[in-house]
Every structure is written in C-alpha cells, then in structure tokens.
Design a protein around this motif. Sequence first.
Motif, mmCIF file in Angstrom:
data_model
loop_
_atom_site.group_PDB
_atom_site.id
_atom_site.type_symbol
_atom_site.label_atom_id
_atom_site.label_comp_id
_atom_site.label_asym_id
_atom_site.label_seq_id
_atom_site.Cartn_x
_atom_site.Cartn_y
_atom_site.Cartn_z
ATOM 1 N N GLY A 41 45.240 42.392 44.169
ATOM 2 C CA GLY A 41 46.513 41.696 43.984
ATOM 3 C C GLY A 41 47.151 41.912 42.627
ATOM 4 N N SER A 42 46.622 42.830 41.814
ATOM 5 C CA SER A 42 47.239 42.962 40.493
ATOM 6 C C SER A 42 48.447 43.885 40.453
ATOM 7 N N CYS A 43 48.491 44.896 41.304
ATOM 8 C CA CYS A 43 49.670 45.788 41.309
ATOM 9 C C CYS A 43 50.590 45.533 42.504
ATOM 10 N N HIS A 44 50.034 44.920 43.518
ATOM 11 C CA HIS A 44 50.832 44.549 44.694
ATOM 12 C C HIS A 44 50.201 43.298 45.272
ATOM 13 N N VAL A 45 50.859 42.695 46.256
ATOM 14 C CA VAL A 45 50.237 41.552 46.926
ATOM 15 C C VAL A 45 48.906 42.027 47.498
ATOM 16 N N ASN A 132 56.366 45.932 48.642
ATOM 17 C CA ASN A 132 56.733 44.699 47.943
ATOM 18 C C ASN A 132 56.948 43.549 48.925
ATOM 19 N N HIS B 82 55.923 46.634 37.937
ATOM 20 C CA HIS B 82 55.266 47.847 38.435
ATOM 21 C C HIS B 82 56.323 48.793 39.002
ATOM 22 N N THR B 85 55.613 49.404 43.059
ATOM 23 C CA THR B 85 55.596 48.267 43.991
ATOM 24 C C THR B 85 56.578 47.158 43.626
ATOM 25 N N GLY B 86 57.061 47.159 42.385
ATOM 26 C CA GLY B 86 57.997 46.115 41.975
ATOM 27 C C GLY B 86 57.320 44.808 41.577
ATOM 28 N N LYS B 87 55.999 44.757 41.621
ATOM 29 C CA LYS B 87 55.314 43.501 41.280
ATOM 30 C C LYS B 87 55.435 43.196 39.780
ATOM 31 N N ILE B 89 54.537 42.045 36.096
ATOM 32 C CA ILE B 89 53.346 42.161 35.249
ATOM 33 C C ILE B 89 53.574 41.224 34.062
ATOM 34 N N TRP B 109 41.613 48.131 32.447
ATOM 35 C CA TRP B 109 43.019 48.549 32.551
ATOM 36 C C TRP B 109 43.337 49.753 31.690
ATOM 37 N N ARG B 112 42.111 52.735 33.780
ATOM 38 C CA ARG B 112 43.019 53.057 34.893
ATOM 39 C C ARG B 112 44.347 53.613 34.402
#
Lengths: 159, 140
Positions: A41-45, A132, B82, B85-87, B89, B109, B112
């Motif tokens: 869940g850190s880069c996407h759901v 997303n 991001h 994905t658009g999430k 941060i 991190w 990565r």
Amino acid sequence: MKTKWSKTLSLALICSLSVPVAAIADNLFAGTNAKWKAECGSCHVAYPAQLLPTSSWQRMMKGLDKHFGTDASVDTSTAAEIGAFLEKHAGSKRGIAGETTMRVSETAWFEREHRKVDAATWKNIKVKSAANCAACHTAAEAGDYRERGIRIPQQEITR
Amino acid sequence: MHIRIHSRLAVLAAACAFAGANAFAATPAEMRKDFEAAAKTAMPGFSGLSAARGEQFFKTTHGKDWSCATCHGVRPVTDGKHTVTGKLITPLAPVANASRTDLAKTEKWFKRNCSDVLGRECTAAEKGDVLEYLLTLNKG
C-alpha cells in the motif's frame, strides 16, 4: 402497544433481510495483513488479494525487484508472509483473462465493472491511471469498492 | 582480558536490547551521522556531507527517466505524488514529517528508489548528502 410490536417486528424483518444482502454485497473485500497493507500500500492502494488468482500472485511475488518498472523488493520473511496472505485470499471466479496476468485492470471482471466509465474520466488528472483506485473509490483503503463509495472526481477547469 | 571481553559483550547485549525495543529507531540526525561515518570508511579522503551536493543529486536525473524530485517534489516539505499511480507520498523533510525515524525503512526505500532512479544502489555519501539537504529545509 400493538403498533409498537408491529414496528419492532418490521424492524426485525428488515434486519434479517439486510444481513444476507450485506453478506453477498459485491466488491467489499475482507482479509487484511499488516505487512501486505504497509508494503503493497505504499505506492498504490493495497489491491485486494481476491482481484487476482494464485498463479498471478506467485508470479508477482517472484519479480518484485522489477515490479511494473520499479524496484519494489522486500526482505525474504516479509515476502513469504505477504505471499501466503495473498494466496490464502486469492480470487478464483473473477473471469481472469490469462491465468498469470499481473494487471487487475486486464481482467474481464475489471473491464465489466468499469464499462460505464467514460474516456474523459480515465484521462482526468486526478485519476491519471487505472492503478489509482482511490481516485473514485473513496473507501478503497478499507477494501470497500462498493457503488455507494464511488465519487467520480470533477475535471479541473483549465484555461 | 576476560573483563574486556565481558564488558564488550555487555555493551553488545545492551545495544541489541536497545535496537529490539526501538525497532531500529533512529533520528534523522543519527542516520546522517552514520551515513557520514560510512562514507569516510568507504572513501578515506571524504571531506564531509554536503547539502548543496545533496540538493543537486535530489533534483537531477541520473541516466534514467526519474529524479528523486519526480515523485517527492522539488521542495519535499509538502506531499509528493507517485508519478505512475498518483498516490500521495508524505513529505520527506524531517521538519515537515516527524514519522520518518525507522532505519530499516530508510534503507529499504533508498535501495528501491536508487534502483529506479540510478539503476544501482546509492553510496553512503550520496544517501548522507541527500539527508544533509533534507535537514536544511524549513517549512516556510
């Protein structure tokens, strides 16, 4: 008195009906694991395990160092725990196109569920990518993708 | 001799107990110090960390498509996003985010993201420079 009893009775009836309805409500995904939630869940759901079959998750967990163009590697014990969790809850009847697809958006289930979403919404800067989920599924973080939680974001007015 | 070994063991045991209790907690300043020490070990002539070098490193690409700033923003005191994905941060700079105090997470991190941005692991000097830069940032 009679009215009160009948009210209670009808309330009980409604409740007894709504229980099975809630239980079969689609797109509410149960099952959680702290490491799955944190790592996936850190880069996407953290996508629900039910959305892909076991074979897909196995393939995914073997290639985390090259995960959709990024390095998403985790240590061995974390990988083992997440892998077991995903396999335990993996989907079996979502009409998966190709048995090892790694993209939820390539499954027949995803396409069917999103067939009414227009092209402009997908291009909306607030949506950006089919990855997303939370852009429209406001309760996605809780595994809740039901209709009632959907809010399609409005396009920003550009001049 | 025995006393010396025993006292060393005691220190080691105390260190382990401490690490266990805190799950590798470390303040950004402690991490910065460790990166600097590691950089000096790797390069005996290393003159110390540099915020300017860290900023340059953070904002430029390194032969691939992304820089650190691509997802973390050019001033990482605010939320980043991001790029795929658009999430959201949460901010990188310690001044804007007190929660980044887990050493294992920091190293995870760096591993990565250096792989994504540089196609290799970062050196201790590079990591230290970035942290030095992040520590100079103010909220305003």
